[in-house]
Structure formats: structure tokens, C-alpha cells
Design an enzyme around this catalytic site. Structure first.
Site, PDB file in Angstrom:
ATOM      1  N   ARG A  98       0.831  -1.222   0.000  1.00  0.00           N
ATOM      2  CA  ARG A  98       0.000   0.000   0.000  1.00  0.00           C
ATOM      3  C   ARG A  98       0.857   1.261   0.000  1.00  0.00           C
ATOM      4  O   ARG A  98       0.379   2.339  -0.329  1.00  0.00           O
ATOM      5  CB  ARG A  98      -0.937  -0.007   1.222  1.00  0.00           C
ATOM      6  CG  ARG A  98      -2.120  -0.939   1.060  1.00  0.00           C
ATOM      7  CD  ARG A  98      -2.936  -1.056   2.339  1.00  0.00           C
ATOM      8  NE  ARG A  98      -2.293  -1.941   3.304  1.00  0.00           N
ATOM      9  CZ  ARG A  98      -2.858  -2.325   4.444  1.00  0.00           C
ATOM     10  NH1 ARG A  98      -4.071  -1.866   4.756  1.00  0.00           N
ATOM     11  NH2 ARG A  98      -2.236  -3.138   5.268  1.00  0.00           N
ATOM     12  N   GLN A  99       2.128   1.108   0.354  1.00  0.00           N
ATOM     13  CA  GLN A  99       3.052   2.253   0.353  1.00  0.00           C
ATOM     14  C   GLN A  99       3.840   2.245  -0.962  1.00  0.00           C
ATOM     15  O   GLN A  99       5.040   1.991  -0.997  1.00  0.00           O
ATOM     16  CB  GLN A  99       3.999   2.162   1.548  1.00  0.00           C
ATOM     17  CG  GLN A  99       3.296   2.139   2.895  1.00  0.00           C
ATOM     18  CD  GLN A  99       4.260   1.936   4.043  1.00  0.00           C
ATOM     19  OE1 GLN A  99       5.270   2.620   4.143  1.00  0.00           O
ATOM     20  NE2 GLN A  99       3.955   0.972   4.905  1.00  0.00           N
ATOM     21  N   LYS A 194     -15.509   6.956  -1.630  1.00  0.00           N
ATOM     22  CA  LYS A 194     -15.343   7.095  -0.185  1.00  0.00           C
ATOM     23  C   LYS A 194     -14.332   8.185   0.135  1.00  0.00           C
ATOM     24  O   LYS A 194     -13.444   8.497  -0.654  1.00  0.00           O
ATOM     25  CB  LYS A 194     -14.891   5.770   0.444  1.00  0.00           C
ATOM     26  CG  LYS A 194     -13.455   5.377   0.111  1.00  0.00           C
ATOM     27  CD  LYS A 194     -13.042   4.090   0.811  1.00  0.00           C
ATOM     28  CE  LYS A 194     -11.593   3.730   0.437  1.00  0.00           C
ATOM     29  NZ  LYS A 194     -11.159   2.467   1.014  1.00  0.00           N
ATOM     30  N   ASP A 224      -8.490  -5.406   5.287  1.00  0.00           N
ATOM     31  CA  ASP A 224      -7.677  -5.231   6.493  1.00  0.00           C
ATOM     32  C   ASP A 224      -8.598  -5.171   7.712  1.00  0.00           C
ATOM     33  O   ASP A 224      -8.873  -6.184   8.350  1.00  0.00           O
ATOM     34  CB  ASP A 224      -6.822  -3.976   6.353  1.00  0.00           C
ATOM     35  CG  ASP A 224      -5.793  -3.829   7.472  1.00  0.00           C
ATOM     36  OD1 ASP A 224      -5.857  -4.608   8.447  1.00  0.00           O
ATOM     37  OD2 ASP A 224      -4.939  -2.937   7.394  1.00  0.00           O
ATOM     38  N   THR A 225      -9.111  -4.006   8.040  1.00  0.00           N
ATOM     39  CA  THR A 225     -10.008  -3.895   9.201  1.00  0.00           C
ATOM     40  C   THR A 225     -11.468  -4.119   8.818  1.00  0.00           C
ATOM     41  O   THR A 225     -12.337  -4.149   9.684  1.00  0.00           O
ATOM     42  CB  THR A 225      -9.877  -2.506   9.856  1.00  0.00           C
ATOM     43  OG1 THR A 225     -10.243  -1.503   8.893  1.00  0.00           O
ATOM     44  CG2 THR A 225      -8.459  -2.259  10.330  1.00  0.00           C
ATOM     45  N   GLY A 227     -13.525  -2.190   7.483  1.00  0.00           N
ATOM     46  CA  GLY A 227     -14.388  -1.017   7.632  1.00  0.00           C
ATOM     47  C   GLY A 227     -15.022  -0.588   6.327  1.00  0.00           C
ATOM     48  O   GLY A 227     -16.228  -0.343   6.246  1.00  0.00           O
ATOM     49  N   THR A 228     -14.219  -0.513   5.266  1.00  0.00           N
ATOM     50  CA  THR A 228     -14.722  -0.073   3.959  1.00  0.00           C
ATOM     51  C   THR A 228     -15.719  -1.061   3.391  1.00  0.00           C
ATOM     52  O   THR A 228     -16.816  -0.683   2.959  1.00  0.00           O
ATOM     53  CB  THR A 228     -13.549   0.100   2.968  1.00  0.00           C
ATOM     54  OG1 THR A 228     -12.677   1.122   3.442  1.00  0.00           O
ATOM     55  CG2 THR A 228     -14.054   0.496   1.599  1.00  0.00           C
TER      56      THR A 228
END
Length: 312
Positions: A98-99, A194, A224-225, A227-228
Site C-alpha cells: 500500500r506504500q 469514499k 484489512d479492518t 471497515g470499507t
């Protein structure tokens, strides 16, 4: 030396479950490797069989924690010093991806740093799957075989025989990936726009497209978490979607992810087994990519094209 014995497959600690399945598909034993851990957290790597003049394939995903990456680097270094002919890093999940750029001042480009570490350690080839950004392949000066989870996810979606199907992307950045699925299935594409308050926290989300009375499949590269993806599912359900499912390549599923998925409007969420999933959640299904990686390794050994492994 026969072709079968000219290569060896080894595994790091955390990806042994997948390496064993890859070896089963290749009909070869998993190579003997010992990782000795010291009380202060340091560890050392030792090959317990000769690898001189062999093509070695080192299977290790670099999901957290950083020990997995360090293990892989030591495995590469040990193989180089033991006179392996070629060193092939098989990284089903390439962490830090992601980086991949400087999105604000004074930040590192982590994906390039990892690429440099692997190259300096001594890899001759990288075999990986669904990088977060395709351009990461250009960070390497060695051949990169970039596999796609669509090879196992698309057949699964076909087996569901869903009518009025819509493919959705949870953000604009993933639209290219989702559009590939939409074209393959010949169905409409829906986007979610978003905005983030900060990393891992979604502030607001809007749907671009029609999901009413549709069976929605959300496509992403990793969760990952969660959330999205759970927020997207809930909003689509509120907008009249009949069912909402999600498919992602990498099952990061950290922190509150499992609880969020369980309590969301998602019917199910489908991952590959590039990362082990230990927190049991009834809505999570994993499909193995072992056969796909085994076939890629087989073709590398025989100098054959891997491009026809791709459905799209």
C-alpha cells in the site's frame, strides 16, 4: 540430474500450510529447513540438505509481523551462500504494497524498500499474486511473475449461478480490477466513492450506480479492518440490493475485522489462502491458490509461458 530433482521448495514458518499444499500439487517433498530462535527474538536459518546447483523456491508471505520478511531475507541469503543456482521468492501476499508512492510529504515508499531488500539479498525471480498496485513490478530488476486470484475466484462466482449480478468496487482506486470482473461476466459495474478521516477509518461513502434488486459482488485486493467493505455492503443493502457478497485476494482481517464482517449485511466474504486466517468467522470462506502457484513454479522450471494461467 533429473528435472524433478533439479529444484527444491522451502517454506518459512508462517506459510508452511500453503507450501505443503504446493508441494503436494507438484508431487515433491517440502525441503528441510531449520529456523532457530534465540531468547531475544533473533533467529537463524539453516538448510538441512544440499542446494548447490539447484533452483530453490522459497515460499513466504510477508504479512505481519516483520519476522516473516526477515525470515525470507535470511532464507535468500543462506541459499545464495550455499550456491543455489537460482533463488525464486514465492510471495503470495506482498506486504507493504500500500506504500507504493509518496501520497504526502516526508513519507517512505515502503514497497520500493522491500523490493530493494529482496534484490540485495539475492533473488533471481519473484512470483507473487495481486499486488496492491501493478506498478510495483517495476520496482524490481528481476523477472516478476504476477498471478491473479481471479483464476480461482471467478470459477467460484460462476458456480453460484447468480441472476441480476452486479460487480462493485469499494473505492474508485479498485475500479480497474472490478471492471475486469464486470467485463468477464458481462454485467454492470458499480463504484463506491469514499473519503477517509484517516488510515483505516472511512468518513463517508456514496454509491455510483444502481444496485436495487441486484445480487452485488464487491471485488477488492485485500481486506484489512473490513471497515470499507462492510460499510459498502450495508449501504448497498439499504439501497435495495438483494444480496451482497465480497471477494478479496488477501485475508489480512486485522483488529475488529471478523466482528465487523459477522455483524454486517454481507452474505459471505471469499478470500484466497495467501494469508492464514485463524479467527473463525462463519461468513468467511477461503479458496486455495496452491495449485495455481504450483503450476506457475512448474512452468518456470520448464521455461514455459504462464500467461495462459490467467482467465482475464
Amino acid at each position: 540430474m533429473s528435472t524433478k530433482s533439479s529444484y527444491l521448495v522451502f517454506s518459512g514458518t508462517s506459510t508452511r500450510y500453503l507450501a505443503e499444499k504446493i508441494c503436494q500439487s507438484l508431487d515433491c517433498p517440502l525441503g528441510q529447513l531449520v529456523i532457530t530462535k534465540f531468547s531475544d527474538g533473533e533467529f537463524s536459518v539453516s538448510y538441512e540438505e544440499s542446494i548447490r546447483g539447484r533452483d530453490v523456491f522459497l515460499v513466504q508471505s510477508t504479512f505481519p509481523n516483520s519476522d516473516n520478511l526477515m525470515e525470507l531475507l535470511l532464507m535468500i541469503d543462506a541459499a545464495k551462500r550455499a550456491s543455489a543456482r537460482t533463488i525464486n521468492a514465492v510471495i503470495p501476499y506482498f506486504g507493504w504494497a500500500r506504500q507504493d508512492r509518496k501520497d504526502k510529504p516526508r513519507v517512505s515508499i515502503g514497497a520500493k524498500l522491500i523490493a530493494d531488500l529482496l534484490s540485495v539479498a539475492g533473488i533471481d525471480r519473484l512470483i507473487t499474486m495481486d499486488l496492491h498496485a501493478d506498478q510495483i513490478q517495476g520496482f524490481f530488476d528481476v523477472p516478476v511473475d504476477h498471478l491473479y486470484a481471479s483464476g480461482v475466484i471467478m470459477p467460484y462466482l460462476q458456480s453460484l449461478k447468480l441472476k441480476d449480478m452486479v460487480i462493485a468496487s469499494p473505492d474508485v482506486g479498485g475500479s480497474k480490477r472490478a471492471n475486469t470482473y464486470a467485463k468477464y461476466f458481462g454485467c454492470p459495474l458499480v463504484l463506491c466513492n469514499k473519503t477517509r478521516a484517516r488510515a483505516n477509518v472511512v468518513e463517508s461513502m456514496q454509491i455510483i450506480g444502481d444496485v436495487k434488486n441486484k445480487n452485488v459482488i464487491i471485488i477488492d485486493d485485500m481486506v484489512d479492518t473490513a471497515g470499507t467493505i462492510t460499510k459498502a455492503a450495508d449501504i448497498m443493502k439499504e439501497a435495495g440490493a438483494l444480496t451482497v457478497r465480497a471477494c478479496a485476494s488477501h485475508c489480512v482481517m486485522s483488529g475488529p475485522a471478523s466482528e465487523r464482517v459477522q455483524n454486517s449485511s454481507l452474505e459471505e466474504i471469499v478470500f484466497t489462502d495467501s494469508i492464514p486466517y485463524t479467527n473463525r468467522c462463519a461468513k468467511v470462506k477461503q479458496i486455495s491458490v496452491a495449485d495455481m502457484f504450483a503450476e506457475a513454479i512448474r512452468r518456470v522450471i520448464h521455461n514455459e509461458s504462464i500467461s495462459n494461467l490467467y482467465l482475464v
